[in-house]
Design a protein around this motif. Sequence first.
Motif, PDB file in Angstrom:
ATOM      1  N   SER A  84       1.058  -1.314  -0.041  1.00 44.43           N
ATOM      2  CA  SER A  84      -0.179   0.071  -0.015  1.00 44.43           C
ATOM      3  C   SER A  84       0.632   1.281   0.026  1.00 44.43           C
ATOM      4  CB  SER A  84      -0.961   0.009   1.437  1.00 44.43           C
ATOM      5  OG  SER A  84      -0.218  -0.020   2.275  1.00 44.43           O
ATOM      6  N   VAL A  85       1.744   1.422   0.800  1.00 46.23           N
ATOM      7  CA  VAL A  85       2.802   2.561   0.879  1.00 46.23           C
ATOM      8  C   VAL A  85       3.559   2.836  -0.538  1.00 46.23           C
ATOM      9  CG1 VAL A  85       4.289   3.923   2.312  1.00 46.23           C
ATOM     10  CG2 VAL A  85       2.754   2.120   3.142  1.00 46.23           C
ATOM     11  N   ARG A 110       4.487 -11.592  -8.288  1.00 47.56           N
ATOM     12  CA  ARG A 110       3.800 -12.935  -8.116  1.00 47.56           C
ATOM     13  C   ARG A 110       3.901 -13.685  -9.308  1.00 47.56           C
ATOM     14  NH1 ARG A 110       0.261  -9.925  -4.418  1.00 47.56           N
ATOM     15  NH2 ARG A 110       1.391  -9.331  -2.617  1.00 47.56           N
ATOM     16  N   HIS A 144      10.590  -8.065   5.269  1.00 49.30           N
ATOM     17  CA  HIS A 144      10.965  -8.697   4.190  1.00 49.30           C
ATOM     18  C   HIS A 144      10.894  -7.355   3.223  1.00 49.30           C
ATOM     19  CE1 HIS A 144       6.471  -8.967   3.246  1.00 49.30           C
ATOM     20  NE2 HIS A 144       6.793  -8.474   1.950  1.00 49.30           N
ATOM     21  N   LYS A 200       4.416 -15.551   2.495  1.00 45.87           N
ATOM     22  CA  LYS A 200       3.298 -14.863   2.106  1.00 45.87           C
ATOM     23  C   LYS A 200       2.638 -15.214   1.155  1.00 45.87           C
ATOM     24  CE  LYS A 200       1.329 -10.323   2.275  1.00 45.87           C
ATOM     25  NZ  LYS A 200       1.793  -8.683   2.207  1.00 45.87           N
ATOM     26  N   ARG A 216       6.923 -16.619  -6.413  1.00 46.84           N
ATOM     27  CA  ARG A 216       7.170 -15.277  -7.032  1.00 46.84           C
ATOM     28  C   ARG A 216       8.512 -15.230  -7.586  1.00 46.84           C
ATOM     29  NH1 ARG A 216       5.381 -11.597  -2.234  1.00 46.84           N
ATOM     30  NH2 ARG A 216       3.645 -12.485  -1.470  1.00 46.84           N
ATOM     31  N   LYS A 228       5.424  -2.207  11.680  1.00 48.88           N
ATOM     32  CA  LYS A 228       6.806  -1.953  11.189  1.00 48.88           C
ATOM     33  C   LYS A 228       7.764  -1.571  11.972  1.00 48.88           C
ATOM     34  CE  LYS A 228       4.449  -3.314   7.350  1.00 48.88           C
ATOM     35  NZ  LYS A 228       4.012  -2.370   6.195  1.00 48.88           N
TER      36      LYS A 228
HETATM   37  O1  6PG Z   1       4.528  -8.939  -1.802  1.00 48.34           O
HETATM   38  C1  6PG Z   1       3.773  -8.902  -1.074  1.00 48.34           C
HETATM   39  O2  6PG Z   1       3.296  -9.753  -0.368  1.00 48.34           O
HETATM   40  C2  6PG Z   1       3.545  -7.557  -0.543  1.00 48.34           C
HETATM   41  O3  6PG Z   1       3.401  -6.457  -1.499  1.00 48.34           O
HETATM   42  C3  6PG Z   1       4.480  -6.748   0.477  1.00 48.34           C
HETATM   43  O4  6PG Z   1       5.860  -7.145  -0.042  1.00 48.34           O
HETATM   44  C4  6PG Z   1       4.456  -5.568   0.705  1.00 48.34           C
HETATM   45  O5  6PG Z   1       4.880  -4.626  -0.244  1.00 48.34           O
HETATM   46  C5  6PG Z   1       4.823  -5.182   2.127  1.00 48.34           C
HETATM   47  O6  6PG Z   1       4.334  -6.224   3.050  1.00 48.34           O
HETATM   48  C6  6PG Z   1       4.501  -3.852   2.331  1.00 48.34           C
HETATM   49  O7  6PG Z   1       3.375  -3.613   2.367  1.00 48.34           O
HETATM   50  P1  6PG Z   1       2.466  -2.412   2.945  1.00 48.34           P
HETATM   51  O8  6PG Z   1       3.040  -0.912   2.447  1.00 48.34           O
HETATM   52  O9  6PG Z   1       0.931  -2.457   2.335  1.00 48.34           O
HETATM   53  O10 6PG Z   1       2.446  -2.462   4.347  1.00 48.34           O
END
Ligand code: 6PG
Length: 240
Positions: A45-46, A72, A146, A172, A177, A200
């Motif tokens: 998201s960020v 992915r 990660h 995850k 991937r 985080k």
């Molecule tokens: O590949 C994935 O499963 C996600 O895209 C992951 O890598 C994501 O970039 C981070 O977990 C940060 O995500 P947020 O910015 O939403 O916290």
Amino acid sequence: MPHIRHVVHTDTDALAAAAARTVAECLTERIDAAGQATLALTGGSVGIKTAAALAGSPVDWERVTIFFGDERFVPAGHPERNDGQLDEALLDSLGDRPTVHRWPARTAEDSDVDSAAARFLESLDIPGGDDPIFDVTILGMGPEGHIDSIFPHTPAVAETERMVVGVRECPKPPAERMTFTLPAVRRSRHVLVVAAGEGKAEAVARGLGGADPTEWPVAGAVGSESTTYHLDEGAASALN
Ligand SMILES: O=C(O)[C@H](O)[C@@H](O)[C@H](O)[C@H](O)COP(=O)(O)O
């Protein structure tokens, strides 16, 4: 080791806007110096918000080559692919100005993640040595540190030679991937880690504290010229 710094922003909008400003400045500086620049985008998201904030930035996109830090291994157009979200946030608005290197999609004929990753790497024709591959790399980060699809205690984080690897049994989902590796990320001039929320906070502290990347992969993501963590107050809450 190059200095690693962090900047705390009031909220994720301010974080994304500031990170995007830095990305645009670094790309422009590089275009002025070398006539072209390379950028690695990230999902999450960020990361997506940062890409969206870049959409209005004054960058000469015709001179920019764009990569995605990871992808992915699902069919083209699948909602879990990072590139669809990044298209919507940024790339659709740029049209055909930048060169974009998309990761291969899974197909019925091409369903082996390792060979897809190997072929993609070959197509990039990256020179050996330590010269930068990416002028700017943006990295989102998970709560366990990660980045891209480089998770703690996995073969991907242990990779020391290849710039790209296929990932199986990813902690995850989805399980398969493809990702640039830490040796590739370290061939970035500028690394920007973008992270928000208290979840985080420990990973941020470990990354800035120089932890073992096997345990906290973000700690291994260091640029040759700069490494900056853009944080909100929650993500910075474990720092003194
Ligand atoms: O590949 C994935 O499963 C996600 O895209 C992951 O890598 C994501 O970039 C981070 O977990 C940060 O995500 P947020 O910015 O939403 O916290």
